[in-house]
Design a protein around this motif. Structure first.
Motif, PDB file in Angstrom:
ATOM      1  N   LYS A 160      -5.561   7.893   4.329  1.00 50.61           N
ATOM      2  CA  LYS A 160      -6.509   8.980   4.083  1.00 50.61           C
ATOM      3  C   LYS A 160      -7.779   8.531   3.372  1.00 50.61           C
ATOM      4  CE  LYS A 160      -2.844  12.407   3.874  1.00 50.61           C
ATOM      5  NZ  LYS A 160      -2.025  13.248   2.997  1.00 50.61           N
ATOM      6  N   ARG A 161      -7.660   7.479   2.526  1.00 45.48           N
ATOM      7  CA  ARG A 161      -8.798   7.074   1.712  1.00 45.48           C
ATOM      8  C   ARG A 161      -9.203   5.616   1.893  1.00 45.48           C
ATOM      9  NH1 ARG A 161      -6.947   8.615  -4.018  1.00 45.48           N
ATOM     10  NH2 ARG A 161      -8.913   7.637  -4.550  1.00 45.48           N
ATOM     11  N   ALA A 168       0.839  -1.202   0.000  1.00 46.52           N
ATOM     12  CA  ALA A 168       0.000   0.000   0.000  1.00 46.52           C
ATOM     13  C   ALA A 168       0.872   1.250   0.000  1.00 46.52           C
ATOM     14  CB  ALA A 168      -0.900   0.010   1.240  1.00 46.52           C
ATOM     15  N   ARG A 169       0.367   2.307  -0.575  1.00 45.85           N
ATOM     16  CA  ARG A 169       0.975   3.628  -0.424  1.00 45.85           C
ATOM     17  C   ARG A 169       0.348   4.206   0.846  1.00 45.85           C
ATOM     18  NH1 ARG A 169       0.272   7.658  -3.218  1.00 45.85           N
ATOM     19  NH2 ARG A 169       2.366   8.446  -2.896  1.00 45.85           N
ATOM     20  N   SER A 203      -4.587  -5.525  -6.951  1.00 49.43           N
ATOM     21  CA  SER A 203      -5.899  -5.863  -6.411  1.00 49.43           C
ATOM     22  C   SER A 203      -6.202  -4.867  -5.292  1.00 49.43           C
ATOM     23  CB  SER A 203      -5.879  -7.303  -5.878  1.00 49.43           C
ATOM     24  OG  SER A 203      -7.129  -7.633  -5.332  1.00 49.43           O
ATOM     25  N   LEU A 204      -6.881  -3.784  -5.650  1.00 55.61           N
ATOM     26  CA  LEU A 204      -7.107  -2.683  -4.711  1.00 55.61           C
ATOM     27  C   LEU A 204      -8.451  -2.848  -4.002  1.00 55.61           C
ATOM     28  CD1 LEU A 204      -5.324  -0.220  -4.050  1.00 55.61           C
ATOM     29  CD2 LEU A 204      -6.755   1.115  -5.587  1.00 55.61           C
ATOM     30  N   HIS A 205      -8.434  -2.703  -2.691  1.00 55.93           N
ATOM     31  CA  HIS A 205      -9.640  -2.857  -1.878  1.00 55.93           C
ATOM     32  C   HIS A 205      -9.974  -1.540  -1.182  1.00 55.93           C
ATOM     33  CE1 HIS A 205     -12.649  -4.963   0.516  1.00 55.93           C
ATOM     34  NE2 HIS A 205     -12.215  -4.273   1.555  1.00 55.93           N
ATOM     35  N   ASN A 206     -11.261  -1.222  -1.143  1.00 56.48           N
ATOM     36  CA  ASN A 206     -11.731  -0.017  -0.448  1.00 56.48           C
ATOM     37  C   ASN A 206     -12.176  -0.410   0.960  1.00 56.48           C
ATOM     38  OD1 ASN A 206     -12.887   2.307   0.500  1.00 56.48           O
ATOM     39  ND2 ASN A 206     -14.371   2.531  -1.150  1.00 56.48           N
ATOM     40  N   HIS A 207     -11.336  -0.096   1.945  1.00 53.19           N
ATOM     41  CA  HIS A 207     -11.639  -0.388   3.350  1.00 53.19           C
ATOM     42  C   HIS A 207     -12.496   0.701   3.992  1.00 53.19           C
ATOM     43  CE1 HIS A 207      -8.813  -3.788   3.727  1.00 53.19           C
ATOM     44  NE2 HIS A 207      -8.060  -3.107   2.883  1.00 53.19           N
ATOM     45  N   SER A 208     -12.721   1.789   3.298  1.00 57.57           N
ATOM     46  CA  SER A 208     -13.445   2.918   3.886  1.00 57.57           C
ATOM     47  C   SER A 208     -14.961   2.710   3.803  1.00 57.57           C
ATOM     48  CB  SER A 208     -13.066   4.228   3.182  1.00 57.57           C
ATOM     49  OG  SER A 208     -13.767   4.362   1.962  1.00 57.57           O
ATOM     50  N   GLN A 209     -15.693   3.648   4.385  1.00 56.18           N
ATOM     51  CA  GLN A 209     -17.152   3.613   4.367  1.00 56.18           C
ATOM     52  C   GLN A 209     -17.729   4.477   3.260  1.00 56.18           C
ATOM     53  OE1 GLN A 209     -18.798   1.471   6.428  1.00 56.18           O
ATOM     54  NE2 GLN A 209     -16.709   0.859   6.922  1.00 56.18           N
TER      55      GLN A 209
END
Length: 147
Positions: free
Chosen positions: A73-74, A66-67, A96-102
């Motif tokens: 932040k995102r 990850a960066r 394989s990018l995952h969005n952990h945010s809401q």
């Protein structure tokens, strides 16, 4: 600092060659090679193309991390936590990018999405034995050394 040569092939004209953010950065930034903005809804995982293929030398591997900026932040980070690019892989590097945010997050064309660390790897022979050498720690794990 000694540098190791890694050959790279652009698979798409608009692909961006990985770059280092500073002289002593461990990881080189990988860029999204997409034609238009991609939206990742909360909990979504998408394969983001980079438009590049690598020729990593034998005895090395490319590790995709990850960066820190977009992760903290995102909430965007590799779904598999650390991706591995083996030295004999010649296909397109995908993240394989995952969005952990809401919240939904956008990935724009040319955006830095992850970082690649090229590192030596040690090939080993796994040898089955009846007993393992004893240590003070023994089988203690998962916080056992923090007592």
């Amino acid at each position: 600092m000694e540098k190791k040569r890694v050959n790279i092939k652009k698979l798409k004209r608009e692909a961006i060659i990985p770059t280092y953010g500073s002289e002593f950065s461990a990881g080189a930034d990988l860029y999204a090679c997409v034609e238009e903005d991609m939206i990742l809804k909360p909990g979504d995982t998408r394969l983001i193309p980079t438009g590049i293929a690598l020729e990593i030398p034998a005895g090395y591997a490319g590790l995709i991390y990850a960066r820190s900026g977009i992760a903290t932040k995102r909430g965007l980070a590799p779904a598999n936590k650390v991706g591995v690019v083996d030295s004999d892989y010649r296909g397109e590097v995908l993240v394989s990018l995952h969005n952990h945010s809401q919240e939904a997050q956008m990935v724009a064309p040319g955006e830095r999405i992850a970082q690649l660390v090229v590192t030596p790897v040690l090939a080993v022979d796994f040898c089955e034995v009846e007993e393992l050498e004893e240590t003070r720690r023994a089988g203690g794990g998962f916080g056992s050394t923090g007592k």
